[in-house]
Design an enzyme around this catalytic site. Structure first.
Site, PDB file in Angstrom:
ATOM      1  N   TYR A  54       0.850  -1.185   0.000  1.00  0.00           N
ATOM      2  CA  TYR A  54       0.000   0.000   0.000  1.00  0.00           C
ATOM      3  C   TYR A  54       0.891   1.242   0.000  1.00  0.00           C
ATOM      4  O   TYR A  54       1.250   1.791   1.052  1.00  0.00           O
ATOM      5  CB  TYR A  54      -0.912   0.033   1.225  1.00  0.00           C
ATOM      6  CG  TYR A  54      -1.865  -1.133   1.361  1.00  0.00           C
ATOM      7  CD1 TYR A  54      -2.142  -1.986   0.290  1.00  0.00           C
ATOM      8  CD2 TYR A  54      -2.498  -1.400   2.572  1.00  0.00           C
ATOM      9  CE1 TYR A  54      -3.019  -3.049   0.422  1.00  0.00           C
ATOM     10  CE2 TYR A  54      -3.373  -2.460   2.709  1.00  0.00           C
ATOM     11  CZ  TYR A  54      -3.632  -3.284   1.632  1.00  0.00           C
ATOM     12  OH  TYR A  54      -4.499  -4.340   1.777  1.00  0.00           O
TER      13      TYR A  54
ATOM     14  N   GLN B 216      -8.238 -13.639   5.283  1.00  0.00           N
ATOM     15  CA  GLN B 216      -8.727 -12.380   4.717  1.00  0.00           C
ATOM     16  C   GLN B 216      -9.131 -12.582   3.245  1.00  0.00           C
ATOM     17  O   GLN B 216      -8.278 -12.633   2.367  1.00  0.00           O
ATOM     18  CB  GLN B 216      -7.660 -11.287   4.833  1.00  0.00           C
ATOM     19  CG  GLN B 216      -8.197  -9.928   4.433  1.00  0.00           C
ATOM     20  CD  GLN B 216      -7.307  -8.764   4.804  1.00  0.00           C
ATOM     21  OE1 GLN B 216      -7.339  -7.733   4.139  1.00  0.00           O
ATOM     22  NE2 GLN B 216      -6.524  -8.887   5.856  1.00  0.00           N
TER      23      GLN B 216
END
Length: 331
Positions: free
Chosen positions: A59, A179
């Protein structure tokens, strides 16, 4: 204040059932960073009772982790930090290439880099971001287990893994969290990951519960996306299919209004009602955290769940998973 919590195996602190997702905070593919606003966003989330911050090196190529580290260093807190590893990238800034890389040496380097950027001595939850099929899963799991035994990691998780891949991982090390993408429009995890998590006492961290803004209620038929926006690659956001999704969104919005809830709260609550789920609430501005507490203290009725299924069957009967987000395998 958020009061709805779950226990993640390996962690001592109850975790709020909404976590802050920080992909956008990194800036990459989201129009660039705004660090001061990002820090205020994290502080706002902490004040709202969110105590799990989910980030990843990719990110912003380390930038999101750095901002999270700065924000937590600037404010007294009892937050837990979840990060990821297993994605590598080429050096050039222009036309940078990503690839999966969970080789043991890369794992160890990523953990050390994350510890430094996050300004912590131990990572609460370390996850493999995407499976690297060119590295034996048991080798990756073994290195993570070593790092856990060394005290650099408290709990382990995986993201975007199949149940078969998780079985291999679990032969070597425990899986505390899984996830996958999970939202009203992307529901494959309901049939795969959720039953697996319940069977093996793992918690699901649902990413994309707002389906990259589609379930924010702020989009309309005239909404467009620049070429460098990841949604430009998603068929859900391209006409004419986009219009079908918007029609479903309008009906979900009416359902939420009848409960005196925002569409955002309704969408996240739907995900939490699936089982042992924590929803990742992505935000890059403080005002985007507003309303998070509307998620807690209620659930959808069986009648409402059935109506959701009916709306989907009429407007978008085929699930389109966000496979376009998967990084390629390394050469």
């Amino acid at each position: 204040m958020a009061t709805d919590t779950l226990m993640i195996p390996g962690l001592d602190t109850p975790v709020s059932r909404v976590a802050l997702g920080t992909w956008a905070i990194g800036g990459w593919m989201w129009g660039g960073p705004d660090d001061d606003n990002a820090v205020r966003t994290i502080h706002t989330a902490l004040d709202a009772g969110i105590n799990l911050i989910d980030t990843a090196p990719v990110y912003g190529f380390g930038h999101s982790e750095e901002v999270v580290g700065r924000a937590l260093a600037e404010k007294p807190h009892k937050a837990l930090v979840a990060t990821k590893l297993g994605i590598n990238w080429t050096a050039e800034e222009k036309d940078r290439k990503l690839f999966r890389d969970s080789r043991p040496a890369r794992i160890r380097q990523e953990v050390e880099d994350s510890l430094r950027r996050l300004r912590v001595e131990t990572i609460d939850l370390q996850q493999i971001h995407w499976p690297d099929t060119k590295t034996p899963i048991e080798e990756s799991a073994r290195e993570l287990q070593k790092l856990r035994e060394e005290g650099k990691i408290r709990a382990l998780g995986v993201s975007n893994f199949s149940t078969e891949q998780m079985d291999i991982f679990r032969e070597v090390a425990p899986i505390s969290t899984i996830q996958p993408p999970l939202n009203l429009f992307e529901r494959t995890a309901e049939k795969t990951v959720l039953p697996y998590a319940k069977k093996h006492d793992a918690v699901v961290l649902a990413y994309g519960p707002l389906c990259r803004g589609l379930l924010s209620g702020k989009m309309n038929a005239d909404t467009t996306f620049p070429e460098n926006d990841l949604r430009a690659q998603d068929p859900k956001f391209v006409k004419p299919l986009f219009l079908s999704y918007l029609a479903a969104v309008d009906e979900f919005k009416e359902m939420a209004a009848k409960r005196d809830k925002s569409l955002l709260a309704f969408a996240v609550r739907w995900a939490l009602d699936r089982g042992p789920v924590i929803g990742l609430w992505g935000a890059r501005k403080p005002e985007q955290v507003d309303g998070v507490n509307d998620v807690f203290g209620w659930s959808l009725t069986e009648e409402e769940k059935n109506k959701v299924d009916d709306i989907l069957a009429r407007h978008v009967p085929k699930t389109i998973d966000p496979t376009y987000m998967a990084p390629p395998e390394r050469d």
